[in-house]
Scaffold this motif. Structure first.
Motif, PDB file in Angstrom:
ATOM      1  N   MET A   1      -4.351  -9.838   6.476  1.00 28.31           N
ATOM      2  CA  MET A   1      -4.090  -9.048   4.995  1.00 28.31           C
ATOM      3  C   MET A   1      -2.605  -8.996   5.516  1.00 28.31           C
ATOM      4  N   THR A   2      -2.201  -8.522   3.915  1.00 29.50           N
ATOM      5  CA  THR A   2      -0.424  -9.186   3.704  1.00 29.50           C
ATOM      6  C   THR A   2      -0.473  -8.075   2.722  1.00 29.50           C
TER       7      THR A   2
ATOM      8  N   LEU B   1      -1.514  -3.741  -0.629  1.00 29.38           N
ATOM      9  CA  LEU B   1      -2.404  -3.955   1.244  1.00 29.38           C
ATOM     10  C   LEU B   1      -3.019  -5.759   0.216  1.00 29.38           C
ATOM     11  N   ASP B   2      -2.133  -6.748  -0.076  1.00 28.66           N
ATOM     12  CA  ASP B   2      -3.580  -7.837  -0.191  1.00 28.66           C
ATOM     13  C   ASP B   2      -3.227  -8.035  -1.989  1.00 28.66           C
ATOM     14  N   GLY B   3      -1.836  -7.547  -2.117  1.00 34.38           N
ATOM     15  CA  GLY B   3      -1.820  -7.766  -3.558  1.00 34.38           C
ATOM     16  C   GLY B   3      -2.712  -5.789  -4.417  1.00 34.38           C
TER      17      GLY B   3
ATOM     18  N   SER C   1      -9.310   4.940   2.566  1.00 31.35           N
ATOM     19  CA  SER C   1     -10.084   3.856   2.704  1.00 31.35           C
ATOM     20  C   SER C   1      -9.198   2.398   3.651  1.00 31.35           C
ATOM     21  N   ALA C   2      -7.550   2.915   3.230  1.00 29.61           N
ATOM     22  CA  ALA C   2      -6.858   2.162   3.659  1.00 29.61           C
ATOM     23  C   ALA C   2      -6.163   3.242   5.132  1.00 29.61           C
TER      24      ALA C   2
END
Length: 140
Positions: free
Chosen positions: A1-2, A48-50, A75-76
């Protein structure tokens, strides 16, 4: 995850994230959430992941950097995104000439979160949009 924290001028996207968190989830009225400061603020967007998952609004008030409207989608949460947003905000204010502190109005349940990031609570608890808050500062 980025995770990427970036400046954005997409105020509509930030407002959409804030609507989900503040209006829909926390029951804040639209009148309390939407104001005329978005156009003069710097906005940070957490991706988060774009995918947009959070945002924060930064305002300059004299020698104080005001951090506000910090939100992360449910959710994040719990993955460090809120802390990354706050660290990015503080970093931007520290880089501005003449800034001596960052300030924010923390929801009381989040005091420990901000304290862990170096902020100190000041003043009494107050009501903001039906939610107990307390001001917090971080000196530079």
């Amino acid at each position: 995850m980025t995770l990427e924290i970036a400046e954005t001028r997409d105020i509509a996207l930030c407002r959409q994230l804030r609507r989900i968190v503040f209006i829909e989830e926390q029951g804040v009225s639209e009148a309390d959430e939407v104001d005329d400061l978005d156009d003069v603020a710097l906005h940070l967007l957490a991706l988060l992941d774009g995918v947009p998952v959070g945002s924060a609004r930064l305002l300059v008030q004299g020698n104080t950097g005001k951090i506000g409207r910090v939100c992360v989608l449910a959710s994040a949460r719990g993955s460090g995104i809120g802390a990354a947003l706050i660290r990015a905000a503080v970093q931007r204010f520290r880089a501005m000439p003449g800034m001596t502190q960052a300030k924010l109005g923390a929801q009381v349940h989040a005091l420990g979160f901000y304290k862990a990031l170096g902020f100190q609570a000041i003043g009494p608890v107050y009501d903001d949009a039906g939610i107990d808050h307390r001001d917090m500062v971080l000196g530079f």
